[in-house]
Design a protein around this motif. Structure first.
Motif, PDB file in Angstrom:
ATOM      1  N   CYS A  33       5.662  14.507  -6.456  1.00  0.00           N
ATOM      2  CA  CYS A  33       4.581  13.465  -5.908  1.00  0.00           C
ATOM      3  C   CYS A  33       5.462  12.272  -6.649  1.00  0.00           C
ATOM      4  N   ARG A  34       6.517  12.516  -7.251  1.00  0.00           N
ATOM      5  CA  ARG A  34       7.060  11.118  -8.335  1.00  0.00           C
ATOM      6  C   ARG A  34       8.412  11.003  -7.788  1.00  0.00           C
ATOM      7  N   LEU A  79       5.584   6.749   2.837  1.00  0.00           N
ATOM      8  CA  LEU A  79       4.527   6.421   1.807  1.00  0.00           C
ATOM      9  C   LEU A  79       5.379   5.517   0.596  1.00  0.00           C
ATOM     10  N   LYS A  80       4.397   4.610  -0.079  1.00  0.00           N
ATOM     11  CA  LYS A  80       4.862   3.915  -1.009  1.00  0.00           C
ATOM     12  C   LYS A  80       4.801   4.629  -2.508  1.00  0.00           C
ATOM     13  N   MET A  81       5.862   4.393  -3.348  1.00  0.00           N
ATOM     14  CA  MET A  81       5.573   4.866  -4.502  1.00  0.00           C
ATOM     15  C   MET A  81       4.973   3.557  -5.336  1.00  0.00           C
ATOM     16  N   ALA A  82       3.966   4.043  -6.266  1.00  0.00           N
ATOM     17  CA  ALA A  82       3.490   3.038  -7.113  1.00  0.00           C
ATOM     18  C   ALA A  82       3.662   3.388  -8.803  1.00  0.00           C
ATOM     19  N   LEU A  91      -1.540   9.806  -5.469  1.00  0.00           N
ATOM     20  CA  LEU A  91      -1.631  10.746  -6.417  1.00  0.00           C
ATOM     21  C   LEU A  91      -2.678  10.126  -7.568  1.00  0.00           C
ATOM     22  N   ASN A  92      -3.864  11.178  -7.841  1.00  0.00           N
ATOM     23  CA  ASN A  92      -4.867  10.464  -8.703  1.00  0.00           C
ATOM     24  C   ASN A  92      -4.613  10.657 -10.087  1.00  0.00           C
ATOM     25  N   GLU A  93      -5.602   9.958 -10.863  1.00  0.00           N
ATOM     26  CA  GLU A  93      -5.353  10.190 -12.191  1.00  0.00           C
ATOM     27  C   GLU A  93      -5.240  11.691 -12.866  1.00  0.00           C
ATOM     28  N   GLU A  94      -5.872  12.563 -12.380  1.00  0.00           N
ATOM     29  CA  GLU A  94      -5.568  13.942 -12.470  1.00  0.00           C
ATOM     30  C   GLU A  94      -4.308  14.692 -12.188  1.00  0.00           C
ATOM     31  N   GLY A  95      -3.653  14.029 -11.503  1.00  0.00           N
ATOM     32  CA  GLY A  95      -2.093  14.288 -11.143  1.00  0.00           C
ATOM     33  C   GLY A  95      -2.446  15.170  -9.845  1.00  0.00           C
TER      34      GLY A  95
END
Length: 219
Positions: A33-34, A79-82, A91-95
């Motif tokens: 996701c990165r 999908l945009k990378m942020a 992708l949430n804070e918990e990965g």
């Protein structure tokens, strides 16, 4: 996907074949996701499902999670990378994936790739795509985690055929900016901007294919 990735072997898989990709719910890993650039392309079904579950139009998705880019003259959404360490917008804070239940097809597929042989879809394993260890075998059908996999593949074949012909057409007419602009605008309006009705997506998609063919001749 990342250009450093290759095909692990010469094997090709179909829906009912077993393939060693099950990473057991990722165990908190979010490597896929990165830093994926613009590789997570969206098709009309992806945008339809995102819109239905998030209650957003394509224009609203474009304000946050989706962007457009040009590929061989054809304008496509991805999908945009942020963030400073580029990661999927969802992708949430918990990965963890915030849209896992209705994630796009490319996300469902990973770490498999797909190719087209006439009216058939074939899958292959991407070498070095997923760092998870001790993967288990799972049927491709189950890995995709989509109801009606055969109908989904039929849609993919039609979509792939259309975008392939469009890329070729736009490459051949690259010097005619007005024509290219008009084709891309019609393409985006018919398949992405105009909301789909709730119900049978595939039937409406087929109707839009006919509408697009009436506007744009790819012969």
């Amino acid at each position: 996907m990342d250009s450093r990735m290759g095909r692990a072997d010469g094997k090709r898989y179909s829906l009912n074949d077993m393939v060693k990709v099950d990473c057991h719910d990722c165990s908190g890993c979010s490597a896929c996701c990165r830093d994926m650039g613009q590789s997570v392309l969206l098709d009309p079904l992806d945008v339809y499902r995102l819109g239905q579950h998030l209650g957003q139009t394509f224009a609203q998705l474009m304000e946050s999670a989706v962007e457009l880019h040009v590929e061989d003259g054809l304008i496509l959404p991805n999908l945009k990378m942020a963030g400073n360490d580029p990661h999927c917008f969802f992708l949430n804070e918990e990965g963890r994936c915030g849209i896992h239940g209705f994630r796009p097809g490319i996300c469902r597929l990973f770490p498999l790739g797909r190719e087209y042989e006439g009216d058939r879809v074939r899958y292959f394993l991407l070498e070095g795509a997923c760092p998870a260890k001790n993967k288990s075998k799972i049927k491709v059908r189950k890995w995709l985690d989509l109801d009606g996999a055969e109908g989904y593949e039929a849609f993919l074949v039609r979509w792939h055929g259309l975008t392939r012909r469009l890329r070729q057409y736009l490459t051949e007419h690259a010097q005619d900016e007005e024509t290219a602009r008009g084709v891309n605008l019609s393409f985006l309006q018919i398949f992405f901007m105009k909301p789909y009705a709730e119900g049978d997506f595939y039937s409406e998609f087929a109707q839009r294919m006919e509408a697009f063919a009436q506007r744009v001749s790819l012969q």
